[in-house]
Design a protein around this motif. Structure first.
Motif, PDB file in Angstrom:
ATOM      1  N   GLU A   1       0.829  -1.200   0.000  1.00  0.00           N
ATOM      2  CA  GLU A   1       0.000   0.000   0.000  1.00  0.00           C
ATOM      3  C   GLU A   1       0.866   1.254   0.000  1.00  0.00           C
ATOM      4  OE1 GLU A   1      -1.888   3.481   1.488  1.00  0.00           O
ATOM      5  OE2 GLU A   1      -0.491   2.313   2.714  1.00  0.00           O
ATOM      6  N   GLU A   2       1.918   1.246   0.798  1.00  0.00           N
ATOM      7  CA  GLU A   2       2.825   2.401   0.820  1.00  0.00           C
ATOM      8  C   GLU A   2       3.557   2.536  -0.507  1.00  0.00           C
ATOM      9  OE1 GLU A   2       5.107   3.836   4.373  1.00  0.00           O
ATOM     10  OE2 GLU A   2       6.794   2.972   3.248  1.00  0.00           O
ATOM     11  N   MET A   3       3.950   1.429  -1.121  1.00  0.00           N
ATOM     12  CA  MET A   3       4.644   1.496  -2.395  1.00  0.00           C
ATOM     13  C   MET A   3       3.758   2.102  -3.484  1.00  0.00           C
ATOM     14  SD  MET A   3       7.743   0.665  -2.030  1.00  0.00           S
ATOM     15  CE  MET A   3       8.137   0.641  -3.780  1.00  0.00           C
ATOM     16  N   GLU A   4       2.466   1.864  -3.418  1.00  0.00           N
ATOM     17  CA  GLU A   4       1.556   2.499  -4.371  1.00  0.00           C
ATOM     18  C   GLU A   4       1.563   4.010  -4.184  1.00  0.00           C
ATOM     19  OE1 GLU A   4      -2.280   0.765  -3.982  1.00  0.00           O
ATOM     20  OE2 GLU A   4      -1.673  -1.195  -4.790  1.00  0.00           O
ATOM     21  N   ARG A   5       1.612   4.453  -2.923  1.00  0.00           N
ATOM     22  CA  ARG A   5       1.688   5.891  -2.665  1.00  0.00           C
ATOM     23  C   ARG A   5       3.020   6.472  -3.127  1.00  0.00           C
ATOM     24  NH1 ARG A   5       1.850   6.582   2.531  1.00  0.00           N
ATOM     25  NH2 ARG A   5       1.390   4.501   3.353  1.00  0.00           N
ATOM     26  N   VAL A   6       4.083   5.692  -2.975  1.00  0.00           N
ATOM     27  CA  VAL A   6       5.397   6.135  -3.461  1.00  0.00           C
ATOM     28  C   VAL A   6       5.369   6.347  -4.967  1.00  0.00           C
ATOM     29  CG1 VAL A   6       7.808   5.439  -3.766  1.00  0.00           C
ATOM     30  CG2 VAL A   6       6.679   5.083  -1.559  1.00  0.00           C
ATOM     31  N   GLU A   7       4.765   5.404  -5.698  1.00  0.00           N
ATOM     32  CA  GLU A   7       4.663   5.522  -7.156  1.00  0.00           C
ATOM     33  C   GLU A   7       3.892   6.776  -7.540  1.00  0.00           C
ATOM     34  OE1 GLU A   7       5.882   3.832  -9.633  1.00  0.00           O
ATOM     35  OE2 GLU A   7       6.838   2.188  -8.561  1.00  0.00           O
ATOM     36  N   LEU A   8       2.790   7.032  -6.861  1.00  0.00           N
ATOM     37  CA  LEU A   8       1.988   8.224  -7.148  1.00  0.00           C
ATOM     38  C   LEU A   8       2.782   9.496  -6.852  1.00  0.00           C
ATOM     39  CD1 LEU A   8      -1.455   7.091  -5.669  1.00  0.00           C
ATOM     40  CD2 LEU A   8      -0.863   7.342  -8.097  1.00  0.00           C
ATOM     41  N   ALA A   9       3.571   9.464  -5.772  1.00  0.00           N
ATOM     42  CA  ALA A   9       4.371  10.636  -5.415  1.00  0.00           C
ATOM     43  C   ALA A   9       5.411  10.935  -6.485  1.00  0.00           C
ATOM     44  CB  ALA A   9       5.053  10.405  -4.063  1.00  0.00           C
ATOM     45  N   PHE A  10       6.097   9.908  -6.977  1.00  0.00           N
ATOM     46  CA  PHE A  10       7.109  10.149  -8.005  1.00  0.00           C
ATOM     47  C   PHE A  10       6.470  10.604  -9.313  1.00  0.00           C
ATOM     48  CE2 PHE A  10      10.258   7.631  -5.472  1.00  0.00           C
ATOM     49  CZ  PHE A  10      11.220   8.628  -5.413  1.00  0.00           C
ATOM     50  N   ALA A  11       5.294  10.090  -9.635  1.00  0.00           N
ATOM     51  CA  ALA A  11       4.596  10.571 -10.828  1.00  0.00           C
ATOM     52  C   ALA A  11       4.306  12.064 -10.696  1.00  0.00           C
ATOM     53  CB  ALA A  11       3.304   9.786 -11.035  1.00  0.00           C
ATOM     54  N   ASP A  12       3.861  12.492  -9.514  1.00  0.00           N
ATOM     55  CA  ASP A  12       3.601  13.925  -9.282  1.00  0.00           C
ATOM     56  C   ASP A  12       4.895  14.734  -9.358  1.00  0.00           C
ATOM     57  OD1 ASP A  12       0.926  13.455  -8.977  1.00  0.00           O
ATOM     58  OD2 ASP A  12       0.881  13.755  -6.802  1.00  0.00           O
ATOM     59  N   ILE A  13       5.987  14.174  -8.864  1.00  0.00           N
ATOM     60  CA  ILE A  13       7.273  14.874  -8.905  1.00  0.00           C
ATOM     61  C   ILE A  13       7.720  15.084 -10.351  1.00  0.00           C
ATOM     62  CG2 ILE A  13       9.752  14.572  -8.429  1.00  0.00           C
ATOM     63  CD1 ILE A  13       8.905  13.341  -5.725  1.00  0.00           C
ATOM     64  N   PHE A  14       7.612  14.044 -11.191  1.00  0.00           N
ATOM     65  CA  PHE A  14       7.995  14.188 -12.591  1.00  0.00           C
ATOM     66  C   PHE A  14       7.107  15.220 -13.287  1.00  0.00           C
ATOM     67  CE2 PHE A  14       9.288   9.503 -12.163  1.00  0.00           C
ATOM     68  CZ  PHE A  14      10.553   9.853 -11.725  1.00  0.00           C
ATOM     69  N   ALA A  15       5.821  15.202 -12.976  1.00  0.00           N
ATOM     70  CA  ALA A  15       4.903  16.178 -13.577  1.00  0.00           C
ATOM     71  C   ALA A  15       5.272  17.595 -13.147  1.00  0.00           C
ATOM     72  CB  ALA A  15       3.468  15.855 -13.181  1.00  0.00           C
ATOM     73  N   ALA A  16       5.642  17.764 -11.870  1.00  0.00           N
ATOM     74  CA  ALA A  16       6.023  19.084 -11.373  1.00  0.00           C
ATOM     75  C   ALA A  16       7.286  19.586 -12.060  1.00  0.00           C
ATOM     76  CB  ALA A  16       6.228  19.038  -9.859  1.00  0.00           C
ATOM     77  N   ALA A  17       8.248  18.687 -12.265  1.00  0.00           N
ATOM     78  CA  ALA A  17       9.488  19.076 -12.944  1.00  0.00           C
ATOM     79  C   ALA A  17       9.199  19.565 -14.366  1.00  0.00           C
ATOM     80  CB  ALA A  17      10.461  17.901 -12.976  1.00  0.00           C
ATOM     81  N   ILE A  18       8.338  18.852 -15.074  1.00  0.00           N
ATOM     82  CA  ILE A  18       7.985  19.250 -16.433  1.00  0.00           C
ATOM     83  C   ILE A  18       7.263  20.595 -16.422  1.00  0.00           C
ATOM     84  CG2 ILE A  18       6.561  18.655 -18.429  1.00  0.00           C
ATOM     85  CD1 ILE A  18       7.163  15.690 -17.756  1.00  0.00           C
ATOM     86  N   ASP A  19       6.343  20.783 -15.480  1.00  0.00           N
ATOM     87  CA  ASP A  19       5.602  22.050 -15.386  1.00  0.00           C
ATOM     88  C   ASP A  19       6.528  23.232 -15.150  1.00  0.00           C
ATOM     89  OD1 ASP A  19       3.198  20.796 -15.808  1.00  0.00           O
ATOM     90  OD2 ASP A  19       2.645  20.707 -13.678  1.00  0.00           O
TER      91      ASP A  19
END
Length: 210
Positions: free
Chosen positions: A130-148
């Motif tokens: 369950e925590e690893m799923e949250r980790v994946e979502l967090a990194f997806a948001d981080i990559f999106a933020a970098a692109i933005d």
């Protein structure tokens, strides 16, 4: 890091900036003084200039031991890299902290301020799905933020298999199509790195536990 390396780092601050300069001695001395003055003008809590080589090594130990210091805290350490223009580093660090809070995960950021290449590093436990799923979502948001912020999903480690799902966010479909065409032209039989960046299946992140 201070608890791990015991090198005299302040523990009442949120970040440490390490600056290194090379060149003729008189140039280095002039530049370091100017950089120290700028840091103080920008409200740095304190500024320390290494007077000897051993002093310099001690300060650089702060960066060199960051990953080892984090790795003690939880069984799994996931180090990523997301790069933004230097002018956007502060915004990116704030975004990473907000994303970590949003997904309730532990992320520490270090990296290379000179080229905007940041290493958000998550300490977690791969056995906690369950925590690893949250980790994946967090990194997806981080990559999106970098692109933005005008950056990209990697500035050093490359895309590989793990970041393939995010590559189109940066390059768009047209960019991916162009890369596929180049690969097809040079590798029509798909014998070079098969099943990597252009694999059809979605890949999960591979983590290393200690």
């Amino acid at each position: 890091v201070e608890d791990f390396a015991k090198i005299g780092l302040p523990t009442n601050v949120e970040a440490v900036l390490l600056i290194e300069q090379d060149g003729p001695p008189e140039v280095v001395e002039r530049d370091m003084k100017r950089m120290a003055d700028i840091c103080l003008e920008e409200k740095a809590v304190s500024v320390e200039i290494a007077e000897t080589e051993s002093d310099a090594v001690a300060l650089k130990t702060a960066r060199r031991t960051a990953l080892s210091a984090l790795a003690r805290l939880k069984p799994t350490t996931i180090l990523e890299d997301a790069t933004v223009p230097r002018s956007e580093i502060a915004k990116m660090v704030r975004a990473i902290n907000e994303i970590a809070d949003k997904h309730n995960v532990d992320i520490c950021t270090f990296g290379h301020a000179g080229d905007g290449n940041l290493h958000p590093t998550c300490i977690t436990d791969a056995r906690n799905h369950e925590e690893m799923e949250r980790v994946e979502l967090a990194f997806a948001d981080i990559f999106a933020a970098a692109i933005d912020l005008g950056g990209t999903i990697t500035g050093e480690h490359g895309v590989g298999a793990m970041k393939a799902p995010y590559l189109e966010w940066k390059l768009k479909k047209e960019g991916i199509d162009a890369m596929r065409a180049i690969k097809q032209a040079f590798d029509p039989n798909n014998i070079m790195n098969p099943g990597k960046v252009f694999a059809k299946e979605t890949r999960k992140r591979v983590v290393v536990s200690s």
